[in-house]
Each structure stands twice: as structure tokens, then as C-alpha cells.
Design a protein around this motif. Structure first.
Motif, PDB file in Angstrom:
ATOM      1  N   THR A  77      -5.295  10.918   2.054  1.00 20.58           N
ATOM      2  CA  THR A  77      -6.283  10.959   2.841  1.00 20.58           C
ATOM      3  C   THR A  77      -4.772  11.924   4.604  1.00 20.58           C
ATOM      4  O   THR A  77      -4.159  12.814   3.160  1.00 20.58           O
ATOM      5  CB  THR A  77      -5.486   9.847   4.502  1.00 20.58           C
ATOM      6  OG1 THR A  77      -6.094   9.705   5.531  1.00 20.58           O
ATOM      7  CG2 THR A  77      -3.983   9.400   4.661  1.00 20.58           C
ATOM      8  N   GLU A 135      -4.678   4.976  -2.013  1.00 20.98           N
ATOM      9  CA  GLU A 135      -5.872   6.095  -1.077  1.00 20.98           C
ATOM     10  C   GLU A 135      -4.983   7.481  -1.088  1.00 20.98           C
ATOM     11  O   GLU A 135      -3.430   7.628  -0.912  1.00 20.98           O
ATOM     12  CB  GLU A 135      -5.848   5.599  -0.266  1.00 20.98           C
ATOM     13  CG  GLU A 135      -6.416   3.913  -0.012  1.00 20.98           C
ATOM     14  CD  GLU A 135      -6.587   3.372   0.747  1.00 20.98           C
ATOM     15  OE1 GLU A 135      -7.011   4.141   2.296  1.00 20.98           O
ATOM     16  OE2 GLU A 135      -7.285   2.301   0.652  1.00 20.98           O
ATOM     17  N   THR A 175      -4.451  10.573   9.540  1.00 27.58           N
ATOM     18  CA  THR A 175      -4.928   9.665   9.156  1.00 27.58           C
ATOM     19  C   THR A 175      -4.053   8.134   9.260  1.00 27.58           C
ATOM     20  O   THR A 175      -3.697   7.276   9.536  1.00 27.58           O
ATOM     21  CB  THR A 175      -5.786   9.669   8.364  1.00 27.58           C
ATOM     22  OG1 THR A 175      -6.884  10.187   8.733  1.00 27.58           O
ATOM     23  CG2 THR A 175      -6.869   8.494   7.593  1.00 27.58           C
ATOM     24  N   SER A 222       1.019  -1.079  -0.081  1.00 25.52           N
ATOM     25  CA  SER A 222       0.132  -0.029  -0.167  1.00 25.52           C
ATOM     26  C   SER A 222       0.702   1.248  -0.112  1.00 25.52           C
ATOM     27  O   SER A 222       2.279   1.365   0.135  1.00 25.52           O
ATOM     28  CB  SER A 222      -0.455   0.131   0.998  1.00 25.52           C
ATOM     29  OG  SER A 222      -0.271  -0.108   2.462  1.00 25.52           O
ATOM     30  N   THR A 236      -2.067   4.309   9.824  1.00 26.00           N
ATOM     31  CA  THR A 236      -2.978   3.328   8.692  1.00 26.00           C
ATOM     32  C   THR A 236      -2.213   3.028   7.988  1.00 26.00           C
ATOM     33  O   THR A 236      -0.795   3.574   8.548  1.00 26.00           O
ATOM     34  CB  THR A 236      -3.536   3.878   7.593  1.00 26.00           C
ATOM     35  OG1 THR A 236      -4.368   5.367   8.589  1.00 26.00           O
ATOM     36  CG2 THR A 236      -3.999   3.306   6.566  1.00 26.00           C
TER      37      THR A 236
END
Length: 95
Positions: A45, A43, A49, A8, A53
Motif C-alpha cells: 500500500t 499486502e 493508506t 499483519s 491500516t
């Protein structure tokens, strides 16, 4: 956050600036990765956050990278979120 075969990567932005610039970064990262033939989930953010994460990579500015010290993800610093050549160069260095 970007997920490449369960990896990720995320783009972060200071929550005071809104999420517009991190959205632009996310879109440019997706375009660059697509051009590189890399399949990934990306993603965007805010820093607060992102700090909590799980991610393998986080793409952010130098200023915001300081807020992410100690994160397990590899931090990738991009100076210009609009410069796809810079984004590609930084991604090629870590992927």
C-alpha cells in the motif's frame, strides 16, 4: 501487510512513486517468508493508506518510516527492496 497467525505486515511506498516498488517489496517479502517456513498474508500500500491500516509490522524505507511514527505496528526498515538477504535478516530480527 503481513498476517502471520492473525499478525499483519505491510510494505509501503510513497504515493508519488506509484505502487510498483511496494509490489516488488511485497513479492520479495512473500518469497523470503515462504523460504523461512512462515505462512503470512502480505499486502502492499501507499503510506497514506498504511498510516490508517491495522498491522503488526510494516516494512518500509527509512524515509517513509518517519511518516508512520506513532503507528501501532512495528516498523521494519529495509534499505534495498530488491535485496532478499537484507529482507530476510530484518524479518528474522522481528519474527
Amino acid at each position: 501487510m503481513l498476517r502471520q497467525s492473525n499478525n499483519s505486515l505491510g510494505g509501503t511506498n510513497n504515493e508519488n512513486l506509484g505502487q510498483g516498488t511496494s509490489l516488488i517489496l511485497r513479492m520479495n517479502v512473500e518469497n523470503v517468508l515462504s523460504g523461512m517456513g512462515v505462512s503470512a498474508d502480505v499486502e502492499h500500500t501507499d503510506v497514506s493508506t498504511a498510516s490508517g491500516t491495522a498491522a503488526d509490522y510494516i516494512i518500509t524505507s527509512n524515509e517513509l518510516a518517519q511518516s508512520l511514527q506513532g503507528h501501532a505496528a512495528q516498523i521494519v526498515i529495509v534499505n534495498n527492496y530488491f535485496d532478499t538477504n537484507e529482507i530476510k535478516q530484518k524479518l528474522e530480527e522481528v519474527l
